[in-house]
Design a protein around this motif. Structure first.
Motif, mmCIF file in Angstrom:
data_model
loop_
_atom_site.group_PDB
_atom_site.id
_atom_site.type_symbol
_atom_site.label_atom_id
_atom_site.label_comp_id
_atom_site.label_asym_id
_atom_site.label_seq_id
_atom_site.Cartn_x
_atom_site.Cartn_y
_atom_site.Cartn_z
ATOM 1 N N SER A 97 0.857 -1.179 0.000
ATOM 2 C CA SER A 97 0.000 0.000 0.000
ATOM 3 C C SER A 97 0.893 1.229 0.000
ATOM 4 C CB SER A 97 -0.870 0.036 1.256
ATOM 5 O OG SER A 97 -1.710 -1.087 1.313
ATOM 6 N N THR A 98 0.319 2.346 -0.367
ATOM 7 C CA THR A 98 1.069 3.587 -0.301
ATOM 8 C C THR A 98 0.952 4.114 1.125
ATOM 9 O OG1 THR A 98 0.546 4.038 -2.604
ATOM 10 C CG2 THR A 98 1.297 5.894 -1.282
ATOM 11 N N TYR A 99 2.079 4.221 1.797
ATOM 12 C CA TYR A 99 2.100 4.756 3.156
ATOM 13 C C TYR A 99 3.393 5.540 3.321
ATOM 14 C CZ TYR A 99 5.449 1.099 4.358
ATOM 15 O OH TYR A 99 6.562 0.295 4.386
ATOM 16 N N GLY B 182 6.607 1.738 1.088
ATOM 17 C CA GLY B 182 5.255 2.028 0.639
ATOM 18 C C GLY B 182 5.165 2.215 -0.869
ATOM 19 N N GLU C 2 -6.136 -9.766 -0.721
ATOM 20 C CA GLU C 2 -6.000 -8.391 -0.240
ATOM 21 C C GLU C 2 -5.397 -8.353 1.160
ATOM 22 O OE1 GLU C 2 -6.792 -5.700 -2.151
ATOM 23 O OE2 GLU C 2 -7.432 -7.048 -3.774
ATOM 24 N N TYR D 140 -0.165 -2.749 5.661
ATOM 25 C CA TYR D 140 0.841 -2.211 4.747
ATOM 26 C C TYR D 140 0.845 -2.935 3.402
ATOM 27 C CZ TYR D 140 2.305 -0.258 9.143
ATOM 28 O OH TYR D 140 2.310 0.396 10.349
ATOM 29 N N ARG E 39 -0.926 -4.220 0.192
ATOM 30 C CA ARG E 39 -2.141 -4.002 -0.600
ATOM 31 C C ARG E 39 -2.726 -5.349 -1.016
ATOM 32 N NH1 ARG E 39 -2.351 -1.098 -6.370
ATOM 33 N NH2 ARG E 39 -4.569 -1.300 -6.724
ATOM 34 N N TYR E 40 -1.840 -6.209 -1.608
ATOM 35 C CA TYR E 40 -2.264 -7.573 -1.946
ATOM 36 C C TYR E 40 -1.061 -8.461 -2.160
ATOM 37 C CZ TYR E 40 -1.420 -6.371 -6.899
ATOM 38 O OH TYR E 40 -0.847 -5.975 -8.075
#
Length: 160
Positions: free
Chosen positions: A35-37, A96, A147, A151, A153-154
Motif C-alpha cells: 500500500s502507499t504509506y 510504501g 487483499e 501495509y 495491498r495484496y
C-alpha cells in the motif's frame, strides 16, 4: 543370516529417513504489492501456520537487520523459542507503494490440509499487523490474489 537382516533393516531405516527429508515441495512465485504509506520500509515475515493456528516454519523474512525483528512480535516470539537459521530466507524490507518478488518453497502435503500462510508486517514507529495477509493454503486460494489489511495491498502467488 543375522547380518543380512541387520543390513536390510539399516537400509530400510536409511531409505525412510531419506524419503521423509525429501518431502515433495513446489515453488511459488510470490508478489507482494505494498500500500502507499509514509515511513520506513516494512519488515515482513512469511510463515507457515499449522491447523491449530501455531507457527510451524518461517518461509521468508523481508528486512535483513536483525535488531528490528522484535517489531514482528508474534513471529519473533516463535523464532526466539525455536531458533532456525533464516539467513538464506531474508531479503530487503519493502517501502510504501513498492512491490517485492520472491520464491517460496512449500511442501505439497501442507496444501488442502488446514495450513495457512501468514504475512506479518511492522513499520518503525507505526502500527503492527500480526496477520496483514493470511491465506488458507488451498489449491484455489494459492491461485488467487489476496487483499491485505495493513501495509500490504495484496499478495499474489503463482506456482512455478
Amino acid at each position: 543370516m543375522k547380518s543380512l537382516l541387520k543390513i536390510y533393516l539399516i537400509g530400510t531405516f536409511l531409505f525412510c529417513i531419506t524419503f521423509q527429508s525429501n518431502a515433495q515441495t513446489s515453488k511459488y512465485k510470490c508478489m507482494i504489492q505494498m500500500s502507499t504509506y509514509m515511513g520506513e520500509g516494512a519488515y515482513i515475515a512469511v510463515s507457515l501456520i499449522n491447523p491449530k493456528g501455531e507457527y510451524e516454519k518461517t518461509l521468508y523474512v523481508m528486512g535483513d537487520d536483525k535488531k528490528w525483528y522484535k517489531s514482528l512480535k508474534e513471529w519473533n516470539a516463535f523464532q526466539s523459542k525455536r531458533p532456525a537459521n533464516i539467513s538464506a530466507k531474508t531479503g530487503a524490507s519493502v517501502t510504501g507503494g513498492d512491490r517485492s518478488m520472491t520464491t517460496l518453497e512449500i511442501e505439497d502435503s501442507k496444501i488442502n490440509s488446514g495450513y495457512k500462510l501468514r504475512f506479518e508486517t511492522a513499520v518503525e514507529d507505526q502500527k503492527y499487523y500480526v496477520n496483514d495477509v493470511e491465506i488458507a493454503m488451498t489449491t484455489q486460494n494459492l491461485a488467487e490474489k489476496t487483499e491485505g489489511k495493513g501495509y500490504i495491498r495484496y499478495v499474489r502467488l503463482n506456482k512455478i
